[in-house]
Motif scaffolding. Structure first.
Motif, PDB file in Angstrom:
ATOM      1  N   ASN A   2       6.831  36.134 -35.912  1.00  0.00           N
ATOM      2  CA  ASN A   2       6.240  37.210 -34.940  1.00  0.00           C
ATOM      3  C   ASN A   2       7.349  38.331 -34.780  1.00  0.00           C
ATOM      4  O   ASN A   2       8.445  38.136 -34.600  1.00  0.00           O
ATOM      5  CB  ASN A   2       5.946  36.852 -33.742  1.00  0.00           C
ATOM      6  CG  ASN A   2       4.840  37.672 -33.020  1.00  0.00           C
ATOM      7  OD1 ASN A   2       5.223  38.751 -32.853  1.00  0.00           O
ATOM      8  ND2 ASN A   2       3.923  37.038 -32.084  1.00  0.00           N
TER       9      ASN A   2
ATOM     10  N   GLN B  83       7.264  40.399 -32.573  1.00  0.00           N
ATOM     11  CA  GLN B  83       7.741  40.599 -31.094  1.00  0.00           C
ATOM     12  C   GLN B  83       8.569  39.561 -30.549  1.00  0.00           C
ATOM     13  O   GLN B  83       8.336  38.307 -30.875  1.00  0.00           O
ATOM     14  CB  GLN B  83       6.275  40.601 -30.281  1.00  0.00           C
ATOM     15  CG  GLN B  83       5.236  41.475 -30.588  1.00  0.00           C
ATOM     16  CD  GLN B  83       5.822  42.898 -30.369  1.00  0.00           C
ATOM     17  OE1 GLN B  83       6.267  43.093 -29.284  1.00  0.00           O
ATOM     18  NE2 GLN B  83       5.360  43.858 -31.373  1.00  0.00           N
TER      19      GLN B  83
ATOM     20  N   GLN C 163       8.223  35.808 -29.301  1.00  0.00           N
ATOM     21  CA  GLN C 163       6.883  35.349 -29.164  1.00  0.00           C
ATOM     22  C   GLN C 163       6.613  34.328 -30.187  1.00  0.00           C
ATOM     23  O   GLN C 163       7.475  34.092 -31.045  1.00  0.00           O
ATOM     24  CB  GLN C 163       5.805  36.536 -29.563  1.00  0.00           C
ATOM     25  CG  GLN C 163       5.814  37.503 -28.560  1.00  0.00           C
ATOM     26  CD  GLN C 163       5.387  37.088 -27.119  1.00  0.00           C
ATOM     27  OE1 GLN C 163       4.156  36.502 -27.057  1.00  0.00           O
ATOM     28  NE2 GLN C 163       6.090  37.233 -25.924  1.00  0.00           N
TER      29      GLN C 163
ATOM     30  N   SER D 248      -3.043  38.069 -31.704  1.00  0.00           N
ATOM     31  CA  SER D 248      -3.014  37.729 -30.329  1.00  0.00           C
ATOM     32  C   SER D 248      -4.389  36.668 -30.166  1.00  0.00           C
ATOM     33  O   SER D 248      -4.819  35.948 -29.149  1.00  0.00           O
ATOM     34  CB  SER D 248      -3.262  38.540 -29.028  1.00  0.00           C
ATOM     35  OG  SER D 248      -4.534  39.424 -29.236  1.00  0.00           O
TER      36      SER D 248
ATOM     37  N   LEU E  15      -4.058  33.225 -29.129  1.00  0.00           N
ATOM     38  CA  LEU E  15      -3.461  33.240 -27.554  1.00  0.00           C
ATOM     39  C   LEU E  15      -4.659  33.435 -26.561  1.00  0.00           C
ATOM     40  O   LEU E  15      -4.274  33.371 -25.219  1.00  0.00           O
ATOM     41  CB  LEU E  15      -2.391  34.177 -27.259  1.00  0.00           C
ATOM     42  CG  LEU E  15      -1.169  33.881 -28.443  1.00  0.00           C
ATOM     43  CD1 LEU E  15      -0.399  35.254 -28.399  1.00  0.00           C
ATOM     44  CD2 LEU E  15      -0.694  32.618 -28.321  1.00  0.00           C
TER      45      LEU E  15
END
Length: 172
Positions: free
Chosen positions: A134, A136, A139, A168, A171
């Motif tokens: 990821n 990010q 994450q 996402s 998630l």
């Protein structure tokens, strides 16, 4: 450049044959190469070339007889060795198809921006799955199915893959 195609996992018989685990799509495809390059586990440097005398399926596995390996003890000394071939020796693929080693490291992007870099690929049976680190920080990895509906394009020269995937998705 070398591509890892398998590893030695044991011996077979008393005449120097080895058992191996093949990473090729069809396990017997590793037998198409007449020269392998062997490298001891956990060791760097260039692998050493060895000629293949015979290689074939044996029951549920693959066995091979290597040039200069004539007894069980010599074969046992190769246990755990990685098996490579030169990248240039791999067969040419049709347009739009790629070897896994070509995809690892590509930056994956969607319409919102950068998702991350492909770290590895999982073979699930139904379809392959890209494991992306990821972009990010902190994450979890992003798992992306490697199917035509999701993968929109691959540009090896630019080092990118464009996908229709929301990172996402899993998630929620």
């Amino acid at each position: 450049m070398y591509v890892e195609l398998g590893k030695v996992v044991g011996v077979w018989g008393v005449k120097g044959w080895i058992k191996l685990h093949s990473y090729t799509r069809h396990r017997a495809d590793i037998a198409h190469y007449k020269t392998w390059y062997l490298q001891p586990p956990r060791q760097g440097g260039d692998p050493e070339a060895i000629e293949i005398r015979q290689c074939r399926e044996q029951g549920q596995g693959i066995v091979a007889q290597l040039e200069g390996i004539t007894d069980r003890d010599q074969a046992m000394s190769l246990n755990g060795y990685k098996i490579f071939v030169h990248q240039r020796d791999l067969p040419e693929l049709p347009a739009g198809e790629f070897y896994w080693h070509q995809l690892v490291g590509l930056q994956v992007r969607n319409s919102d921006g950068d998702i991350g870099a492909i770290d590895s690929i999982l073979e699930t049976g139904a379809n392959d799955v890209l494991v992306c680190k990821n972009s990010q920080s902190g994450q979890p990895d992003v798992l992306i199915p490697y199917i035509d509906q999701v993968v929109l394009g691959v540009d090896l020269d630019a080092g990118t893959m464009t996908v229709d995937w929301d990172p996402s998705y899993l998630l929620e």
